[in-house]
Design a protein around this motif. Sequence first.
Motif, PDB file in Angstrom:
ATOM      1  N   ASN A 186      60.721   2.928  11.793  1.00 53.48           N
ATOM      2  CA  ASN A 186      61.208   3.078  10.427  1.00 53.48           C
ATOM      3  C   ASN A 186      60.105   3.739   9.629  1.00 53.48           C
ATOM      4  O   ASN A 186      58.941   3.369   9.761  1.00 53.48           O
ATOM      5  CB  ASN A 186      61.552   1.721   9.799  1.00 53.48           C
ATOM      6  CG  ASN A 186      62.799   1.130  10.395  1.00 53.48           C
ATOM      7  OD1 ASN A 186      63.868   1.697  10.252  1.00 53.48           O
ATOM      8  ND2 ASN A 186      62.665   0.010  11.072  1.00 53.48           N
ATOM      9  N   HIS A 221      72.091   5.341   1.527  1.00 55.22           N
ATOM     10  CA  HIS A 221      72.284   5.939   2.839  1.00 55.22           C
ATOM     11  C   HIS A 221      72.368   7.459   2.698  1.00 55.22           C
ATOM     12  O   HIS A 221      73.125   7.973   1.888  1.00 55.22           O
ATOM     13  CB  HIS A 221      73.568   5.400   3.474  1.00 55.22           C
ATOM     14  CG  HIS A 221      73.871   6.017   4.795  1.00 55.22           C
ATOM     15  ND1 HIS A 221      73.231   5.625   5.945  1.00 55.22           N
ATOM     16  CD2 HIS A 221      74.731   6.997   5.145  1.00 55.22           C
ATOM     17  CE1 HIS A 221      73.690   6.352   6.950  1.00 55.22           C
ATOM     18  NE2 HIS A 221      74.606   7.193   6.488  1.00 55.22           N
ATOM     19  N   SER A 225      71.882   9.639   5.845  1.00 59.45           N
ATOM     20  CA  SER A 225      72.443  10.144   7.086  1.00 59.45           C
ATOM     21  C   SER A 225      72.228   9.126   8.192  1.00 59.45           C
ATOM     22  O   SER A 225      71.366   8.256   8.098  1.00 59.45           O
ATOM     23  CB  SER A 225      71.775  11.474   7.464  1.00 59.45           C
ATOM     24  OG  SER A 225      72.365  12.013   8.629  1.00 59.45           O
ATOM     25  N   SER A 226      72.997   9.268   9.254  1.00 58.10           N
ATOM     26  CA  SER A 226      72.810   8.454  10.446  1.00 58.10           C
ATOM     27  C   SER A 226      73.405   9.231  11.610  1.00 58.10           C
ATOM     28  O   SER A 226      74.153  10.186  11.421  1.00 58.10           O
ATOM     29  CB  SER A 226      73.474   7.084  10.305  1.00 58.10           C
ATOM     30  OG  SER A 226      74.860   7.226  10.094  1.00 58.10           O
ATOM     31  N   HIS A 268      62.634   3.479   2.115  1.00 57.40           N
ATOM     32  CA  HIS A 268      62.981   3.774   3.496  1.00 57.40           C
ATOM     33  C   HIS A 268      63.607   5.156   3.576  1.00 57.40           C
ATOM     34  O   HIS A 268      64.510   5.477   2.821  1.00 57.40           O
ATOM     35  CB  HIS A 268      63.956   2.712   4.012  1.00 57.40           C
ATOM     36  CG  HIS A 268      64.345   2.903   5.439  1.00 57.40           C
ATOM     37  ND1 HIS A 268      63.524   2.554   6.475  1.00 57.40           N
ATOM     38  CD2 HIS A 268      65.461   3.413   5.986  1.00 57.40           C
ATOM     39  CE1 HIS A 268      64.122   2.854   7.609  1.00 57.40           C
ATOM     40  NE2 HIS A 268      65.303   3.372   7.348  1.00 57.40           N
ATOM     41  N   SER A 291      70.244   5.508  18.211  1.00 60.46           N
ATOM     42  CA  SER A 291      70.798   5.935  16.934  1.00 60.46           C
ATOM     43  C   SER A 291      69.690   5.925  15.892  1.00 60.46           C
ATOM     44  O   SER A 291      68.607   5.414  16.133  1.00 60.46           O
ATOM     45  CB  SER A 291      71.937   5.011  16.485  1.00 60.46           C
ATOM     46  OG  SER A 291      71.444   3.713  16.244  1.00 60.46           O
ATOM     47  N   TYR A 292      69.974   6.500  14.739  1.00 59.43           N
ATOM     48  CA  TYR A 292      69.045   6.452  13.624  1.00 59.43           C
ATOM     49  C   TYR A 292      69.823   6.320  12.328  1.00 59.43           C
ATOM     50  O   TYR A 292      71.005   6.675  12.248  1.00 59.43           O
ATOM     51  CB  TYR A 292      68.137   7.692  13.581  1.00 59.43           C
ATOM     52  CG  TYR A 292      68.869   8.968  13.264  1.00 59.43           C
ATOM     53  CD1 TYR A 292      69.070   9.356  11.944  1.00 59.43           C
ATOM     54  CD2 TYR A 292      69.376   9.767  14.269  1.00 59.43           C
ATOM     55  CE1 TYR A 292      69.756  10.513  11.642  1.00 59.43           C
ATOM     56  CE2 TYR A 292      70.065  10.933  13.971  1.00 59.43           C
ATOM     57  CZ  TYR A 292      70.248  11.298  12.661  1.00 59.43           C
ATOM     58  OH  TYR A 292      70.935  12.446  12.357  1.00 59.43           O
ATOM     59  N   ASN A 293      69.165   5.783  11.310  1.00 60.24           N
ATOM     60  CA  ASN A 293      69.707   5.667   9.962  1.00 60.24           C
ATOM     61  C   ASN A 293      68.640   6.160   9.004  1.00 60.24           C
ATOM     62  O   ASN A 293      67.482   5.764   9.126  1.00 60.24           O
ATOM     63  CB  ASN A 293      70.055   4.213   9.620  1.00 60.24           C
ATOM     64  CG  ASN A 293      71.239   3.728  10.387  1.00 60.24           C
ATOM     65  OD1 ASN A 293      72.322   4.285  10.267  1.00 60.24           O
ATOM     66  ND2 ASN A 293      71.049   2.702  11.195  1.00 60.24           N
ATOM     67  N   VAL A 294      68.997   7.004   8.068  1.00 62.80           N
ATOM     68  CA  VAL A 294      68.071   7.514   7.063  1.00 62.80           C
ATOM     69  C   VAL A 294      68.589   7.094   5.694  1.00 62.80           C
ATOM     70  O   VAL A 294      69.745   7.347   5.362  1.00 62.80           O
ATOM     71  CB  VAL A 294      67.936   9.055   7.145  1.00 62.80           C
ATOM     72  CG1 VAL A 294      66.988   9.563   6.059  1.00 62.80           C
ATOM     73  CG2 VAL A 294      67.466   9.489   8.516  1.00 62.80           C
ATOM     74  N   SER A 295      67.721   6.449   4.905  1.00 62.25           N
ATOM     75  CA  SER A 295      68.051   6.024   3.546  1.00 62.25           C
ATOM     76  C   SER A 295      66.939   6.459   2.616  1.00 62.25           C
ATOM     77  O   SER A 295      65.778   6.492   3.006  1.00 62.25           O
ATOM     78  CB  SER A 295      68.188   4.500   3.460  1.00 62.25           C
ATOM     79  OG  SER A 295      69.201   4.051   4.322  1.00 62.25           O
ATOM     80  N   SER A 324      61.700   1.248  18.550  1.00 57.91           N
ATOM     81  CA  SER A 324      62.339   1.729  17.324  1.00 57.91           C
ATOM     82  C   SER A 324      61.252   2.149  16.341  1.00 57.91           C
ATOM     83  O   SER A 324      60.073   1.887  16.558  1.00 57.91           O
ATOM     84  CB  SER A 324      63.205   0.642  16.690  1.00 57.91           C
ATOM     85  OG  SER A 324      62.398  -0.456  16.299  1.00 57.91           O
TER      86      SER A 324
END
Length: 168
Positions: free
Chosen positions: A160, A30, A32-33, A167, A21-25, A158
């Motif tokens: 970041n 936040h 997208s993820s 981030h 998975s990924y999380n974009v902030s 992972s």
Amino acid sequence: YDFVIKDAWDDGICCQQGKGSYNVSVDGRHVSSGGEFGSSETIFIGGSCGADVAGEWQPPPMPTLTPTTPRPPPSSTTDYSFCPGLTIELDLTTDAFGLDTSWELIDRNEDVAVVMEKDFPNSQSTMITECLDPRGCYDFVIKDAWDDGICCQQGKGSYNVSVDGRHV
């Protein structure tokens, strides 16, 4: 800026082949993820690609050391706390096959990689910092030579990415 994530087998990074998975902030918000996508997914994360920035941009100089007794060893890295442009930080943890992992920043205006690194140690964390021209428009691309990603069957890799401490 766009965040682009790609999968060579067109099945994303979740769910049949693991729990990627990924999380974009951006600025702590936040954006997208996910993990379920086809061959790629692109998320616009802001920026002013090619914005008119006055003056000629130069990367930061190597830090100047003031001699003391005994003289300290020279620094092998640039101090990016003085970056006059965009400070890009990548916190990368490789899976069991770090040599398969590579990444690059591509300048959209020139269609060339301005930064590229590969051949990382296995199952280790690495912090990479780069200072880039603020007038540029860049895509971050991370690749795995065997197309199995950096998580989960071959380890817990992972990454970041941050731009100017935010981030993304």
